[in-house]
Design a protein around this motif. Structure first.
Motif, PDB file in Angstrom:
ATOM      1  N   ILE A   1      -3.193   4.904   6.826  1.00  0.00           N
ATOM      2  CA  ILE A   1      -4.600   4.577   6.540  1.00  0.00           C
ATOM      3  C   ILE A   1      -5.443   4.909   7.767  1.00  0.00           C
ATOM      4  O   ILE A   1      -5.132   4.491   8.882  1.00  0.00           O
TER       5      ILE A   1
ATOM      6  N   TYR B   1      -6.624   7.441   3.262  1.00  0.00           N
ATOM      7  CA  TYR B   1      -5.330   7.563   3.924  1.00  0.00           C
ATOM      8  C   TYR B   1      -4.832   8.990   3.874  1.00  0.00           C
ATOM      9  O   TYR B   1      -5.276   9.801   3.054  1.00  0.00           O
TER      10      TYR B   1
ATOM     11  N   TYR C   1     -10.241   2.443   0.702  1.00  0.00           N
ATOM     12  CA  TYR C   1      -9.262   2.955   1.658  1.00  0.00           C
ATOM     13  C   TYR C   1      -9.285   4.472   1.653  1.00  0.00           C
ATOM     14  O   TYR C   1      -9.432   5.101   0.593  1.00  0.00           O
TER      15      TYR C   1
ATOM     16  N   THR D   1      -8.082   8.875  -1.322  1.00  0.00           N
ATOM     17  CA  THR D   1      -8.903   7.668  -1.264  1.00  0.00           C
ATOM     18  C   THR D   1      -8.686   6.843  -2.524  1.00  0.00           C
ATOM     19  O   THR D   1      -8.342   7.385  -3.581  1.00  0.00           O
TER      20      THR D   1
ATOM     21  N   LEU E   1       0.830  -1.206   0.000  1.00  0.00           N
ATOM     22  CA  LEU E   1       0.000   0.000   0.000  1.00  0.00           C
ATOM     23  C   LEU E   1       0.863   1.254   0.000  1.00  0.00           C
ATOM     24  O   LEU E   1       0.541   2.240  -0.667  1.00  0.00           O
TER      25      LEU E   1
ATOM     26  N   LYS F   1     -10.866   1.910   6.435  1.00  0.00           N
ATOM     27  CA  LYS F   1     -10.911   0.788   5.502  1.00  0.00           C
ATOM     28  C   LYS F   1     -12.304   0.196   5.549  1.00  0.00           C
ATOM     29  O   LYS F   1     -12.794  -0.168   6.617  1.00  0.00           O
TER      30      LYS F   1
END
Length: 283
Positions: A45, A59, A57, A83, A4, A48
């Motif tokens: 993050i 973040y 997600y 996002t 990620l 979720k």
């Protein structure tokens, strides 16, 4: 998590290289005899949501710019919410999250209050060091003693001013004065447009003296922004230091930032119609 992290950093790099704001940032640095020598980024993050094979997600991307201006090095920091969705392992809808704009139809009510201020001319001692220290402490976090707003720039600046000794007044009437109390607050405390007008007209307690240029400001002062140039003031920042050319660097909330160059020409909200107001606080 490493996968990620690669996703958001690769996206930021691709967005940056094609974005108008990045070109403006590079030009702005050149005009200030400054150069971005290194960029460092990381993400966190904060939400979720899973639905079948679709995972959304949200973040925060924290980017640090290491800037050299003449013989001085300093770090500018910016935290921006993004996002994206993972659908069967494929990234979709990767974009910035844009906060809802502040809204207030109380300009006339605030102006009526400002006229009533003319009967008094109280002074207070503004501790700029304390205001800036508070701005540095909370630039990327939120004091639990206050409510956190989706559009938090003015709430943050108001907290900084209060930390510097600016007295509250006017509670509990939201159209009056400048104050925060429990679960209530004045429009001027939390709405950019209202604080701009309050600083222009208040003659007791918190007040500001409008000056002509950003170069006249010193740490602890306030800058107001009308990005569209339409008379609706959108954003406020607090000056925390000055660069090698004597121009302000500012801290702000909403898209949280630290040591940002005052003009906001590298902002996605910037337009060529932008207008500014510069206020010396406590004078």
């Amino acid at each position: 998590m490493e996968k990620l992290k690669d996703i958001w950093l690769e996206f930021y790099q691709s967005e940056r290289e094609t974005a108008d704001w990045w070109e403006r940032k590079k030009v702005l640095c050149e005009e200030r005899d400054a150069k971005i020598v290194r960029i460092k980024g990381d993400g966190h993050i904060f939400q979720k949501i899973r639905f079948a094979n679709d995972v959304s997600y949200r973040y925060l991307l924290h980017v640090s710019f290491f800037i050299k201006q003449m013989d001085r090095f300093y770090i500018e920091e910016d935290v921006t919410p993004y996002t994206f969705r993972l659908v069967d392992g494929e990234i979709r809808d990767h974009k910035r999250l844009v906060a809802k704009s502040e809204s207030s139809n109380n300009q006339s009510l605030v102006m009526d209050e400002l006229q009533s201020d003319s009967v008094a001319n109280d002074r207070f001692t503004y501790n700029r060091h304390d205001a800036v220290q508070y701005a540095e402490r909370w630039w990327n976090s939120y004091n639990p003693a206050y409510r956190k707003f989706d559009v938090d720039c003015t709430n943050y600046v108001s907290q900084c001013l209060h930390a510097g000794g600016a007295p509250m007044r006017g509670a509990p009437v939201r159209e009056k004065g400048w104050w925060y109390q429990g679960d209530n607050w004045s429009f001027s405390w939390a709405v950019a447009h209202s604080l701009r007008w309050y600083l222009s007209g208040s003659t007791q307690g918190l007040k500001g003296k409008e000056v002509e240029s950003a170069s006249e400001l010193i740490p602890g002062d306030v800058i107001c922004y009308d990005f569209q140039g339409d008379g609706r003031w959108d954003h406020n920042t607090i000056v925390v230091t000055k660069d090698e050319l004597g121009m302000p660097l500012v801290n702000a909330h909403t898209d949280n930032s630290r040591n940002r160059y005052w003009s906001y020409e590298d902002s996605t909200a910037y337009t060529t119609d932008i207008k500014y107001k510069f206020f010396r606080i406590g004078e």
